[in-house]
Enzyme design. Sequence first.
Site, PDB file in Angstrom:
ATOM      1  N   HIS A 131      42.579  37.728  33.087  1.00 31.14           N
ATOM      2  CA  HIS A 131      43.035  37.434  34.344  1.00 31.14           C
ATOM      3  C   HIS A 131      43.988  38.508  34.796  1.00 31.14           C
ATOM      4  CE1 HIS A 131      44.498  35.015  37.532  1.00 31.14           C
ATOM      5  NE2 HIS A 131      45.123  34.053  36.839  1.00 31.14           N
ATOM      6  N   HIS A 133      33.979  39.332  39.112  1.00 37.45           N
ATOM      7  CA  HIS A 133      35.239  38.299  39.646  1.00 37.45           C
ATOM      8  C   HIS A 133      34.211  36.832  39.566  1.00 37.45           C
ATOM      9  CE1 HIS A 133      38.005  36.228  42.216  1.00 37.45           C
ATOM     10  NE2 HIS A 133      38.916  37.097  41.660  1.00 37.45           N
ATOM     11  N   ASP A 169      42.214  44.724  39.836  1.00 39.95           N
ATOM     12  CA  ASP A 169      42.970  45.378  38.700  1.00 39.95           C
ATOM     13  C   ASP A 169      42.222  46.777  38.471  1.00 39.95           C
ATOM     14  OD1 ASP A 169      44.673  43.265  38.095  1.00 39.95           O
ATOM     15  OD2 ASP A 169      43.213  42.006  37.263  1.00 39.95           O
TER      16      ASP A 169
END
Length: 388
Positions: free
Chosen positions: A228, A267, A323
């Site tokens: 995460h 994702h 990210d």
Amino acid sequence: FGLMTYDPAFTNTASCRSAITYIDGDKGVLEYRGYPIEQLAEKSTYLEVAYLLMFGELPTTAQLQDWEQGILKHTLLHENIKHLMRGFRYDAHPMGVFLSTVGALSTFYPDAKNVSDANVRLEHIQKLIAKSPTIAAYAYRHSKGLFYVYPDNNLNFAGNFLNMLFKMTEAKFEVNPILERALDILFILHADHEQNCGTNAMRAIGSSEVDPYSALAGAAAALYGPLHGGANEAVLTMLRHIGSKANVPDFIAKVKKGEGRLMGFGHRVYKSYDPRARIIKKAAYDVFEVTGTNPLLDLALELEKIALEDEYFVKRKLYPNVDFYSGLIYQALGFSPEMFTVLFAIPRTAGWVAQWDELHRDPDQKIARPRQIYTGYRTRDYIPMDKR
Ligand code: CMC
């Protein structure tokens, strides 16, 4: 098992109704309250976005002023919180410090337990948004063995945070406006993302009617994990491990064999380019104009290029996520990798509290309590020790 549905990891279960964030994962669309993320990143500020998430509409000038003042007056931490934070080991991970300290705030505000009162909720929502950067900055300075810098409410939200982090002398710390804006854009992009693991934790814990500090500590703990919010730190570790562009093909081959994952890729919801990654990639160039380029950028670009052309990633619809590039910007801004997930937690606080407030307004809300498919033994007799 009657009509029970088995849906591990809730990949196909809507756990709530929400009017806050809309994602179209196939088209790469992200909207807060109907406003496209691209427009908000270009035109809005983090605190305005926090208002939008919370109340559903963009504020007027007077509403925004009220909201900002209501938040900024809460940026200070109780002195005992400072003592508590001093108790952590010198090398404590700032994210561990962050989530423990947020949880500890619950003991400082016992009135926050009154979660059915909307005014009480609002007061503690503003406190949480205000105090999260202060806790984050103290956690950072603790990890560096530095004195703590009190918040300066004459600065804006991102500027105040940079000041608390990087001020070293009595002299005024000059916040670079381009870097301050870049950080605010990153805050906008990370503010909410519907029912991700952390937000689901916030709602599940909040559904027990516990106070928001305790619920948010749990949400932050979920975010800490490498699948995460911890992925931004893991991306930097991965890029350093790869070392040079020449090693990229070997690394990709290992990932394809199942030896590790390409961090910052893939994702649960986006099956196309994460719109936040696109905006971050652009913001990175603005930051690098001020700070000088990050040598790992070339490596990241090469990795992205090769992965996007590789059948393994194409077939599985694996694209860069938020990210992948954020860590490179954070590093250029002067943050060490252990801070990256904390930098995600600060703005996600706005989403967590808005979702928590929505939960308490929903008449269908009950305590979150999934069922299970039992796979163990049925009734059997206790066996005495000498017979086992
Ligand atoms: N690298 C290599 N293979 C991958 C990756 C990756 N990053 N992500 C998924 N796959 C493969 C996976 O091995 C599986 O292959 P197969 O069908 O052959 O078994 C297939 O793609 C589907 O993966 P999954 O694990 O079922 O997908 P998921 O929806 O459960 O996982 C994810 C989503 C984000 C956890 C995963 O893509 C991942 O681990 N990514 C790397 C970590 C990361 O970047 N996380 C940040 C997510 S975005 C921000 C946030 O949530 O904080």
